[in-house]
Design a protein around this motif. Structure first.
Motif, PDB file in Angstrom:
ATOM      1  N   ARG A 249      41.027  40.674  38.722  1.00 28.78           N
ATOM      2  CA  ARG A 249      41.735  40.198  39.921  1.00 28.78           C
ATOM      3  C   ARG A 249      41.566  38.704  40.155  1.00 28.78           C
ATOM      4  O   ARG A 249      42.124  38.150  41.098  1.00 28.78           O
ATOM      5  CB  ARG A 249      41.255  40.954  41.150  1.00 28.78           C
ATOM      6  CG  ARG A 249      41.637  42.408  41.093  1.00 28.78           C
ATOM      7  CD  ARG A 249      41.255  43.098  42.336  1.00 28.78           C
ATOM      8  NE  ARG A 249      41.669  44.490  42.265  1.00 28.78           N
ATOM      9  CZ  ARG A 249      41.718  45.287  43.282  1.00 28.78           C
ATOM     10  NH1 ARG A 249      41.370  44.852  44.470  1.00 28.78           N
ATOM     11  NH2 ARG A 249      42.088  46.531  43.140  1.00 28.78           N
ATOM     12  N   LYS A 250      40.771  38.051  39.312  1.00 32.40           N
ATOM     13  CA  LYS A 250      40.519  36.624  39.477  1.00 32.40           C
ATOM     14  C   LYS A 250      40.718  35.908  38.150  1.00 32.40           C
ATOM     15  O   LYS A 250      40.683  36.513  37.088  1.00 32.40           O
ATOM     16  CB  LYS A 250      39.100  36.385  39.983  1.00 32.40           C
ATOM     17  CG  LYS A 250      38.848  36.967  41.352  1.00 32.40           C
ATOM     18  CD  LYS A 250      37.488  36.612  41.843  1.00 32.40           C
ATOM     19  CE  LYS A 250      37.288  37.175  43.248  1.00 32.40           C
ATOM     20  NZ  LYS A 250      35.992  36.827  43.774  1.00 32.40           N
ATOM     21  N   PHE A 251      40.910  34.589  38.233  1.00 27.69           N
ATOM     22  CA  PHE A 251      41.026  33.784  37.032  1.00 27.69           C
ATOM     23  C   PHE A 251      39.640  33.526  36.441  1.00 27.69           C
ATOM     24  O   PHE A 251      38.661  33.384  37.173  1.00 27.69           O
ATOM     25  CB  PHE A 251      41.680  32.428  37.335  1.00 27.69           C
ATOM     26  CG  PHE A 251      43.140  32.528  37.657  1.00 27.69           C
ATOM     27  CD1 PHE A 251      44.057  32.730  36.644  1.00 27.69           C
ATOM     28  CD2 PHE A 251      43.588  32.418  38.952  1.00 27.69           C
ATOM     29  CE1 PHE A 251      45.409  32.828  36.931  1.00 27.69           C
ATOM     30  CE2 PHE A 251      44.931  32.516  39.254  1.00 27.69           C
ATOM     31  CZ  PHE A 251      45.851  32.721  38.237  1.00 27.69           C
ATOM     32  N   GLN A 252      39.582  33.468  35.116  1.00 25.44           N
ATOM     33  CA  GLN A 252      38.355  33.029  34.486  1.00 25.44           C
ATOM     34  C   GLN A 252      38.180  31.547  34.805  1.00 25.44           C
ATOM     35  O   GLN A 252      39.156  30.824  35.009  1.00 25.44           O
ATOM     36  CB  GLN A 252      38.423  33.225  32.975  1.00 25.44           C
ATOM     37  CG  GLN A 252      38.456  34.678  32.563  1.00 25.44           C
ATOM     38  CD  GLN A 252      38.454  34.821  31.063  1.00 25.44           C
ATOM     39  OE1 GLN A 252      37.699  34.158  30.367  1.00 25.44           O
ATOM     40  NE2 GLN A 252      39.320  35.688  30.557  1.00 25.44           N
ATOM     41  N   GLN A 253      36.933  31.097  34.852  1.00 29.97           N
ATOM     42  CA  GLN A 253      36.650  29.706  35.200  1.00 29.97           C
ATOM     43  C   GLN A 253      35.936  29.022  34.040  1.00 29.97           C
ATOM     44  O   GLN A 253      34.983  29.564  33.478  1.00 29.97           O
ATOM     45  CB  GLN A 253      35.758  29.642  36.441  1.00 29.97           C
ATOM     46  CG  GLN A 253      36.374  30.273  37.668  1.00 29.97           C
ATOM     47  CD  GLN A 253      37.594  29.513  38.143  1.00 29.97           C
ATOM     48  OE1 GLN A 253      37.577  28.294  38.247  1.00 29.97           O
ATOM     49  NE2 GLN A 253      38.668  30.239  38.437  1.00 29.97           N
ATOM     50  N   LEU A 254      36.410  27.834  33.694  1.00 29.69           N
ATOM     51  CA  LEU A 254      35.781  27.018  32.658  1.00 29.69           C
ATOM     52  C   LEU A 254      35.044  25.880  33.355  1.00 29.69           C
ATOM     53  O   LEU A 254      35.656  25.096  34.088  1.00 29.69           O
ATOM     54  CB  LEU A 254      36.831  26.445  31.703  1.00 29.69           C
ATOM     55  CG  LEU A 254      36.321  25.422  30.691  1.00 29.69           C
ATOM     56  CD1 LEU A 254      35.364  26.075  29.704  1.00 29.69           C
ATOM     57  CD2 LEU A 254      37.470  24.773  29.954  1.00 29.69           C
TER      58      LEU A 254
ATOM     59  N   HIS B 269      43.100  31.848  32.195  1.00 29.57           N
ATOM     60  CA  HIS B 269      43.930  33.012  32.460  1.00 29.57           C
ATOM     61  C   HIS B 269      43.140  34.079  33.223  1.00 29.57           C
ATOM     62  O   HIS B 269      41.931  33.944  33.417  1.00 29.57           O
ATOM     63  CB  HIS B 269      44.478  33.581  31.149  1.00 29.57           C
ATOM     64  CG  HIS B 269      43.426  33.720  30.088  1.00 29.57           C
ATOM     65  ND1 HIS B 269      42.493  34.731  30.085  1.00 29.57           N
ATOM     66  CD2 HIS B 269      43.130  32.943  29.030  1.00 29.57           C
ATOM     67  CE1 HIS B 269      41.691  34.582  29.064  1.00 29.57           C
ATOM     68  NE2 HIS B 269      42.037  33.506  28.411  1.00 29.57           N
ATOM     69  N   ARG B 270      43.803  35.102  33.640  1.00 28.56           N
ATOM     70  CA  ARG B 270      43.155  36.184  34.402  1.00 28.56           C
ATOM     71  C   ARG B 270      42.023  36.796  33.583  1.00 28.56           C
ATOM     72  O   ARG B 270      42.108  36.898  32.362  1.00 28.56           O
ATOM     73  CB  ARG B 270      44.143  37.261  34.778  1.00 28.56           C
ATOM     74  CG  ARG B 270      45.103  36.801  35.836  1.00 28.56           C
ATOM     75  CD  ARG B 270      45.367  37.936  36.812  1.00 28.56           C
ATOM     76  NE  ARG B 270      46.247  37.458  37.853  1.00 28.56           N
ATOM     77  CZ  ARG B 270      45.827  37.095  39.054  1.00 28.56           C
ATOM     78  NH1 ARG B 270      44.563  37.169  39.347  1.00 28.56           N
ATOM     79  NH2 ARG B 270      46.678  36.680  39.957  1.00 28.56           N
ATOM     80  N   GLY B 271      41.011  37.243  34.302  1.00 30.01           N
ATOM     81  CA  GLY B 271      39.874  37.890  33.664  1.00 30.01           C
ATOM     82  C   GLY B 271      40.209  39.278  33.185  1.00 30.01           C
ATOM     83  O   GLY B 271      41.324  39.751  33.294  1.00 30.01           O
TER      84      GLY B 271
END
Length: 112
Positions: A89-94, A109-111
């Motif tokens: 439900r959330k975006f992956q974070q870099l 992109h989305r997790g």
């Protein structure tokens, strides 16, 4: 006129939500901001799902217009890229660190 300004302000705030580079990352109820060190991020967010390291050279070259003076200043920095996956439900974070300091947070992109 006043309604128009309010509408434009709300639109601008909404657009900020979709900017790919962020100044902070929320981990649960904790907030990690640019400038934080790895230890603080680990404390607030836990271990990342993946880590990649590489080295880069940063620096500058200063030259006098007539060639009388030339100064080179270069240094090697360690760059670490951490990825957090907070679920579908959330975006992956870099998170990008330079020499242990958080320099950038980007949405991926989305997790899963």
């Amino acid at each position: 006129m006043e309604r128009s300004l309010v509408r434009e302000g709300l639109l601008a705030l909404g657009m900020l939500a979709f900017v790919s580079d962020a100044f902070a990352l929320r981990c649960g109820h904790q907030l990690v901001q640019i400038g934080a060190y790895k230890s603080e991020v680990l404390e607030k967010c836990g271990e990342p799902d993946s880590v990649e390291e590489h080295r880069a050279v940063r620096g500058s070259r200063l030259r006098h217009p007539y060639g009388a003076l030339e100064i080179d200043q270069f240094e090697e920095v360690l760059i670490e890229e951490w990825i957090y996956n907070f679920g579908p439900r959330k975006f992956q974070q870099l998170l990008e660190f330079e020499d242990g300091e958080l320099k950038n947070v980007r949405n991926l992109h989305r997790g899963y």
